[in-house]
Design an enzyme around this catalytic site. Sequence first.
Site, mmCIF file in Angstrom:
data_model
loop_
_atom_site.group_PDB
_atom_site.id
_atom_site.type_symbol
_atom_site.label_atom_id
_atom_site.label_comp_id
_atom_site.label_asym_id
_atom_site.label_seq_id
_atom_site.Cartn_x
_atom_site.Cartn_y
_atom_site.Cartn_z
ATOM 1 N N THR A 208 41.629 39.494 29.829
ATOM 2 C CA THR A 208 40.332 39.465 30.505
ATOM 3 C C THR A 208 39.208 39.734 29.503
ATOM 4 O O THR A 208 39.434 40.437 28.514
ATOM 5 C CB THR A 208 40.360 40.567 31.585
ATOM 6 O OG1 THR A 208 41.308 40.166 32.561
ATOM 7 C CG2 THR A 208 39.026 40.805 32.236
ATOM 8 N N ARG A 236 45.363 35.960 45.278
ATOM 9 C CA ARG A 236 45.224 37.381 44.898
ATOM 10 C C ARG A 236 43.900 37.546 44.141
ATOM 11 O O ARG A 236 43.559 36.753 43.279
ATOM 12 C CB ARG A 236 46.387 37.794 44.010
ATOM 13 C CG ARG A 236 46.283 39.240 43.450
ATOM 14 C CD ARG A 236 45.700 39.256 42.063
ATOM 15 N NE ARG A 236 45.805 40.565 41.411
ATOM 16 C CZ ARG A 236 45.235 40.853 40.249
ATOM 17 N NH1 ARG A 236 44.521 39.944 39.605
ATOM 18 N NH2 ARG A 236 45.363 42.046 39.715
ATOM 19 N N GLY A 238 41.752 40.335 41.862
ATOM 20 C CA GLY A 238 41.908 41.600 41.140
ATOM 21 C C GLY A 238 40.631 42.427 41.150
ATOM 22 O O GLY A 238 39.740 42.239 41.992
ATOM 23 N N ASP A 239 40.547 43.319 40.182
ATOM 24 C CA ASP A 239 39.394 44.232 40.114
ATOM 25 C C ASP A 239 38.156 43.585 39.494
ATOM 26 O O ASP A 239 37.036 44.036 39.720
ATOM 27 C CB ASP A 239 39.761 45.467 39.274
ATOM 28 C CG ASP A 239 40.155 45.083 37.841
ATOM 29 O OD1 ASP A 239 40.964 44.133 37.668
ATOM 30 O OD2 ASP A 239 39.650 45.704 36.895
ATOM 31 N N THR A 259 39.484 46.301 32.055
ATOM 32 C CA THR A 259 40.582 45.345 31.915
ATOM 33 C C THR A 259 41.895 46.089 32.073
ATOM 34 O O THR A 259 42.028 47.222 31.620
ATOM 35 C CB THR A 259 40.544 44.630 30.545
ATOM 36 O OG1 THR A 259 41.689 43.771 30.463
ATOM 37 C CG2 THR A 259 40.538 45.587 29.373
ATOM 38 N N GLY A 260 42.836 45.446 32.739
ATOM 39 C CA GLY A 260 44.108 46.123 32.947
ATOM 40 C C GLY A 260 44.703 45.704 34.269
ATOM 41 O O GLY A 260 44.305 44.685 34.846
ATOM 42 N N GLY A 262 44.786 45.327 37.641
ATOM 43 C CA GLY A 262 43.651 45.396 38.545
ATOM 44 C C GLY A 262 43.833 46.231 39.800
ATOM 45 O O GLY A 262 42.893 46.882 40.266
#
Length: 341
Positions: A208, A236, A238-239, A259-260, A262
Site C-alpha cells: 500500500t 472486501r 480494508g482500512d 499500512t498493514g 487492515g
Amino acid sequence: MKELTLFILATICLLACESAPSDKASEQTEESTVANYSIAIHGGAGTILKANMTDEQESAYRSALDNALTIGENILKENGAATKAVIEVIKSLEDSPLFNAGKGAVFNTNGENELDASIMRGEDQQAGAIGGVQNIRNPIEGAYAVMTQSEHVLLTGKGAEDFAISVGVDTVSPSYFYTERRYKSLQSAKEQEASTSMLSNPDYKFGTVGCVVLDQSGNLAAGTSTGGMTNKKYNRIGDSPIIGAGTYADNNTVAVSCTGHGEFFIRYAVAYDIAARIEYGKASLKEACDAIVNEKLVEKGGSGGLIAVDKYGNIEMPFNTEGMYRASSKDGERYIGIYKN
Ligand code: ASP
C-alpha cells in the site's frame, strides 16, 4: 474599594505567574522546532528482507521512493498545498508496478483488482474516499473528487466509478491493473490457502502507498491508496479508505497514513487513535506511535506500520514488520529506508 482593586490585581498576577511559565515553556519547545515543511511517504510494510531482495530490486524501490519524495518536496518548496503534494506523490506510486496501489494492485480471490483510496485535509477535516473500484487509473484522484465534488465521504463500487466518470476522473479498462507478478502471488496464495492464513503466506507482501504532509501554511494532509490484500474476498474493503482507520488528518494534531493488516487497523481506529493520544492524552508523536504500533498492535497480532507528521513537522515512521518502504524530508533533510535498520 482600593483594597479590593489591589486584591483583584494581586490575584490575577498570582494566577498568571503560576500558569504562564509552564504553558509558555512547552509552547516554545515545540514551536521553536516547527518545520517549514515536512513530508513522509510509505510504500507498504511487510516481509521485506534484504536477503530476499536483489540489488536491482532494491534500487528500483529506492529510486521510486526518491522520485516520489522529490515530487512532493518540489510542490512544498513552492508553497503548494499539502493536499496537492499528497495527491501527486501518491499518483506517482500508483503509476509504478512496484507498489500495491493503482498499476501494481494485488488480486482478490476472483482474480480481479479492487482498489481503495482516501484523502483527508487537516485544515477543515474534509475527507473523501473510494472503495472497491476497478477502473479508476489513479484511485487517489477519485477520493479527492469525492471530497471536493460530492457531499459524501465514502463511495464504493459502481457508484464510486460512475461518480468519478461524471466528474472527469481518468478511467482505464480493468485489465490495465494486470501484472504477472501479482497474479502469481494470487496463485501461490491460493495454493497455500488451505494450510495457512493470509498473512503467514511468505509470498504475501504489503505494498500500500501513503503520504502525509505539513505544508508551509501550516496545513496537514494525509492520503492512502491500495489494492488491499492478496486473495481477499471480493468486495472486501480494508482500512485504507476508512477515515480514522487508515487515514486521518487534523491541523490541531497530526496527519497519519497506515499500512498493514487492515482489519486490525479498522478495529482499533489506528489513525485516529494517534491523534486522540496526542490531543487528549498529551502524548508526543513518538509516544503515540510507539504505544500503538509497537505495543497495542503487536499485542493484538496486527502487522503493519504507519507514517505520521504532527503540526510541528515532526515525523515518525514506525512499523512492527521486517520492513517498510519509506521516505521522508523535513525542510530538505531527506531519508529513504526499507529494512528495520
Ligand atoms: N492496509 C491494506 C488493507 O488491509 C493493506 C496494506 O496496507 O498493504 O487493505
